[in-house]
Write an enzyme that holds these catalytic residues in place. Sequence first.
Site, PDB file in Angstrom:
ATOM      1  N   HIS A 122       0.872  -1.178   0.000  1.00 28.96           N
ATOM      2  CA  HIS A 122       0.000   0.000   0.000  1.00 28.96           C
ATOM      3  C   HIS A 122       0.914   1.234   0.000  1.00 28.96           C
ATOM      4  CE1 HIS A 122      -2.858   2.887   1.873  1.00 28.96           C
ATOM      5  NE2 HIS A 122      -3.814   2.084   1.453  1.00 28.96           N
ATOM      6  N   ASP A 199       2.876  -4.744   8.127  1.00 33.28           N
ATOM      7  CA  ASP A 199       1.665  -3.944   7.982  1.00 33.28           C
ATOM      8  C   ASP A 199       0.482  -4.918   8.058  1.00 33.28           C
ATOM      9  OD1 ASP A 199      -0.601  -2.770   6.982  1.00 33.28           O
ATOM     10  OD2 ASP A 199       0.329  -1.985   5.158  1.00 33.28           O
ATOM     11  N   GLN A 202      -4.676  -5.371   6.849  1.00 26.71           N
ATOM     12  CA  GLN A 202      -5.660  -6.275   6.235  1.00 26.71           C
ATOM     13  C   GLN A 202      -5.635  -7.676   6.842  1.00 26.71           C
ATOM     14  OE1 GLN A 202      -7.989  -5.327   4.242  1.00 26.71           O
ATOM     15  NE2 GLN A 202      -7.254  -3.314   3.616  1.00 26.71           N
ATOM     16  N   LYS A 225     -10.750  -0.707  10.331  1.00 28.26           N
ATOM     17  CA  LYS A 225     -10.901  -1.840   9.411  1.00 28.26           C
ATOM     18  C   LYS A 225     -11.324  -3.100  10.158  1.00 28.26           C
ATOM     19  CE  LYS A 225      -7.370  -0.163   6.231  1.00 28.26           C
ATOM     20  NZ  LYS A 225      -8.102   0.278   5.042  1.00 28.26           N
ATOM     21  N   CYS A 363      -4.653   2.468  -3.766  1.00 32.03           N
ATOM     22  CA  CYS A 363      -3.426   2.974  -3.102  1.00 32.03           C
ATOM     23  C   CYS A 363      -2.269   2.012  -3.286  1.00 32.03           C
ATOM     24  CB  CYS A 363      -3.647   3.239  -1.617  1.00 32.03           C
ATOM     25  SG  CYS A 363      -4.876   4.480  -1.302  1.00 32.03           S
TER      26      CYS A 363
HETATM   27  N1  PMP Z   1      -1.880  -0.900   4.603  1.00 36.06           N
HETATM   28  C1  PMP Z   1      -2.818  -1.619   3.983  1.00 36.06           C
HETATM   29  C2  PMP Z   1      -2.465  -2.980   3.463  1.00 36.06           C
HETATM   30  C3  PMP Z   1      -4.098  -1.092   3.830  1.00 36.06           C
HETATM   31  O1  PMP Z   1      -5.037  -1.803   3.210  1.00 36.06           O
HETATM   32  C4  PMP Z   1      -4.377   0.193   4.337  1.00 36.06           C
HETATM   33  C5  PMP Z   1      -5.753   0.827   4.169  1.00 36.06           C
HETATM   34  N2  PMP Z   1      -6.321   0.669   2.922  1.00 36.06           N
HETATM   35  C6  PMP Z   1      -3.371   0.894   4.984  1.00 36.06           C
HETATM   36  C7  PMP Z   1      -2.139   0.313   5.107  1.00 36.06           C
HETATM   37  C8  PMP Z   1      -3.588   2.255   5.558  1.00 36.06           C
HETATM   38  O2  PMP Z   1      -4.482   2.188   6.624  1.00 36.06           O
HETATM   39  P1  PMP Z   1      -5.060   3.524   7.280  1.00 36.06           P
HETATM   40  O3  PMP Z   1      -5.603   4.336   6.152  1.00 36.06           O
HETATM   41  O4  PMP Z   1      -6.134   3.014   8.201  1.00 36.06           O
HETATM   42  O5  PMP Z   1      -3.947   4.182   7.997  1.00 36.06           O
END
Ligand code: PMP
Length: 404
Positions: A122, A199, A202, A225, A363
């Site tokens: 991401h 990270d 997910q 999430k 993203c």
């Molecule tokens: N890493 C991953 C794999 C994600 O899917 C996301 C959110 N789409 C993020 C980081 C960022 O999370 P947040 O916007 O809640 O900080």
Amino acid sequence: MYDVEEIRKQFPILQREVYGKPLVYLDNGATTQKPLCVLNAMQEEYLNVNANVHRGVHYLSQQATELHEGARETVRRFINARSTSEIVFTRGTTEALNLVAASFVDEMMQPGDEVIISTMEHHSNIVPWQLQAAKKGIAVRVIPMHDDGTLDMEAYAQLFNERTRLVSVCHVSNVLGTVNPVEELVRIAHENDVPVMIDGAQSAPHRYVDVQQMDCDFFAFSGHKMYGPTGVGVLYGKEEWLDRLPPYQGGGEMIESVTFEKTVFQSLPFKFEAGTPDYIATTGLAKAIDFLDEIGINCIYEHESELLKYCHERLQEIEDVRIFGQAKEKDAVVSFLVGDIHHLDMGTLLDRLGIAVRTGHHCAQPLMERLGISGTVRASFALYNTKAEIDVFIEAMKRVVGMF
Ligand code: PMP
């Protein structure tokens, strides 16, 4: 017995209609809906407890502090950290990644040192490193990916050299659903004396996470999430690492004493928590974890795996469908394209039929480049989704495809 209808009663939003059609919410990878128990706990705190934490001798402040610190213990238990000193509250995964990028690079890296990330990251696990690269001249190396959406582990092992200082990869890809072999990634990194940041944005909502078993050095996830509120997330870090890293931000709450000449920082985890924390959100996050625990994370995993399998099977009924991400170990995310229908057109027409999916690059533009596409349609599942919703989704897809 997994009683999905009973679970759905906790989420009034799932009963609403959009454009006169029952809502089918399949954008859980972006954010999940919130159960009543989470919303009630937050409202109850605002209505009856509200006071700033850590600072007050008065009753309300102490009660709010107990809730806030109790939430930290709930998070510790949820990911099986050794101690609450290892649980830092952040605004979310993004802030946790930025914290590690800033503090780790500052303390542990010299110009020319290297960080390893992967093709499927991401942007929040790419851009913070690039910002540091620009500031401090560090280099970012990238683990390549096979066509099925799994990491090339042989290439990964080859990336290590005497300049490698950190590995930072996702547990589960938000686009492909690939579950990366984190224990193996960590083992190889540790053989090279390199720590690992995972990270978990997910993974934490969908599968059992045990940071000690994983042996990762840092782990990040977001409350929103996993049925909790927005604005709160967690950075787990092994105490030995957090102790060595400098604070990320300065301010109140993170200090032991301040004079104009010198500041002594608080002990862990407070050293990394400058300013008033979102203590209402931490209560909500703890309640969301209780909610997950009551249902059972392994039962949730099984339910969502069934949905994933069913969705994969039914998508085959659609001619010219291309599914991106075919790893054996895959979580509840399906990214796809149909023929040459643009993802945005597909998403917009599905929306008109009541179905909320994500479209675009998610993203993860470098991953899109690797796949040779500009974006996908993504359906991502949660504990409250049903096979009947997938049926509605597939029938809607057939209608949309028929229009082209
Ligand atoms: N890493 C991953 C794999 C994600 O899917 C996301 C959110 N789409 C993020 C980081 C960022 O999370 P947040 O916007 O809640 O900080």
